[in-house]
Scaffold this active site. Sequence first.
Site, PDB file in Angstrom:
ATOM      1  N   LYS A   1      54.492   8.272  -0.282  1.00  0.00           N
ATOM      2  CA  LYS A   1      54.430   7.586  -1.573  1.00  0.00           C
ATOM      3  C   LYS A   1      55.779   6.941  -1.877  1.00  0.00           C
ATOM      4  O   LYS A   1      56.813   7.477  -1.511  1.00  0.00           O
ATOM      5  CB  LYS A   1      54.148   8.601  -2.702  1.00  0.00           C
ATOM      6  CG  LYS A   1      52.736   9.136  -2.765  1.00  0.00           C
ATOM      7  CD  LYS A   1      52.595  10.071  -3.967  1.00  0.00           C
ATOM      8  CE  LYS A   1      51.212  10.708  -4.024  1.00  0.00           C
ATOM      9  NZ  LYS A   1      50.113   9.751  -4.256  1.00  0.00           N
TER      10      LYS A   1
ATOM     11  N   ARG B   1      41.291  15.984  -1.241  1.00  0.00           N
ATOM     12  CA  ARG B   1      39.881  16.165  -0.886  1.00  0.00           C
ATOM     13  C   ARG B   1      39.724  17.044   0.353  1.00  0.00           C
ATOM     14  O   ARG B   1      38.714  17.722   0.516  1.00  0.00           O
ATOM     15  CB  ARG B   1      39.223  14.789  -0.689  1.00  0.00           C
ATOM     16  CG  ARG B   1      39.816  13.961   0.417  1.00  0.00           C
ATOM     17  CD  ARG B   1      39.446  12.489   0.322  1.00  0.00           C
ATOM     18  NE  ARG B   1      40.159  11.795  -0.759  1.00  0.00           N
ATOM     19  CZ  ARG B   1      39.955  10.539  -1.100  1.00  0.00           C
ATOM     20  NH1 ARG B   1      39.050   9.814  -0.461  1.00  0.00           N
ATOM     21  NH2 ARG B   1      40.654   9.991  -2.066  1.00  0.00           N
TER      22      ARG B   1
END
Length: 478
Positions: A261, A335
């Site tokens: 990121k 996830r």
Amino acid sequence: MDYVTTSADIAGIACDLLAIGVRQGQLDAALSVFEPSLARDLAAAAQADEFDGKPGALALWPALGRLAAPRLALVGLGDGSTDAVRRGAGAAASAARNRGVTRLVLALGDLDTERTIAAVEGVEAGAYRYDRFKAEDARKAPIGTVAFAGSVDTAAIERAKAIAVGQRLARDLVNGPAADVYPETLAAEAAQLAGDGMTVEVWDEQQIRAAGMGGITAVGQGSERPARFVHMTWKPAGAARRKLVLVGKGVTFDSGGLSLKPTDGMKTMRCDMAGSAAVIGVMRAVRDLRPDVEVHGIFGAVENMNSGGAYKLGDILTMYNGKTVEIHNTDAEGRLVLADCLSYADKLGADAIVDLATLTGAAVIALGSDYSALYSDNEALAAQLLTASDAAGESLWRMPLPEHYKEQLKADWATLKNIGGREGGSITAALFLKEFVEKTPWAHCDIAGPAFREKAFRHLAAGASGVMVPSLVRWILA
Ligand code: BES
Ligand code: MN
Ligand code: ZN
């Protein structure tokens, strides 16, 4: 905080701050508790301050010796709804905490059960500060005593306090720096709840790998801090009415991994365990409230980091339920962690599974920071959660789960890939999760927006909100 009630004459009550609740358009009625000349002067001051009684509006003045209290506040109660009471009480408590008020009197009128709970929730949430790392002289004293002037449901105060304690625990864990809150310490926080009817099982990284949890293993393997898997169980002494499972995302820091990121997106990523913090907070409240419902709290705790050992793009993971996942972006890690937890939860034979996760930036783009996104293909479960969130004053918005969007998750070499395209990113994340629940009614809450705020919102200080703890406790008790 201690809660008491008082029936003393309001102007004569000794305290540090006297807060008067005002319904919109009903200023004169609210001020009628004072002698006429004081009421007249306060009405003029309110008008000059453009105080309108909107939920959470606040005007605060020195009492200039005309009351026993040194300060007076008017707080807006809007239409007097439960949620407006919560916001009014929260605004008063937040202002009180900012001023180091230790004795607060709240004159909000007579409060029924729901409004009593809401008022206490508002006070506790509004007074919360994360100041562990502030210099001693920069910290404000906590509010010690809150006195309600008016009738309240005193029995309900205990229930509200249990919810508030759970929410505060969640906020502390989310606000805590990732240097302190990492998989082992987060698991230790859960383990602390053991006893009194609660059992807690913690697996280390070897047990996780041996169990075949390929998602948790892969995401956690790039960090110096080994992964943990946690299963908390509350079993009531008698027969259980229902059996419910909560699953939380517990990424204690999300750097993005090799799909790193940028700084701006990474700087608040200690919040990426807010789902599991909420699960711990709910279990804390459950331990206090002892419902006749079996409740399981499950999370995988990992740090998503970079190193020579980190998982890579193109890796193919074999998950706990045997499905395989092709990695196209190591920043879609939540996830993968949740998937293993969900298929483990699915085996418990529960009546429902609800997962909570700061899962996607796309949920924030879709709904902004004030709403959590709710996904479920079970109408009854979705309705239960919307009812509970409504009562708790938390904003939850149902989103669609269109099967054909699963097209986006088609992989070349595995069962699934771990990302879809840019379109409907929060939906495809939810569809990914759905692949790991086969037989249990399931709902997913993407809390990426409200879990952590860079600026204060209503009566909540900036940072962690403890979102969904009040809603889920209500759902369990319902
Ligand atoms: N933890 C983030 C999601 C997030 C974003 C939470 C903002 C809170 C605030 C999650 O792991 C993530 O990085 N998601 C990616 C998914 C993408 C790579 C498909 C995202 O949202 O960009
Ligand atoms: Mn990520
Ligand atoms: Zn994440």
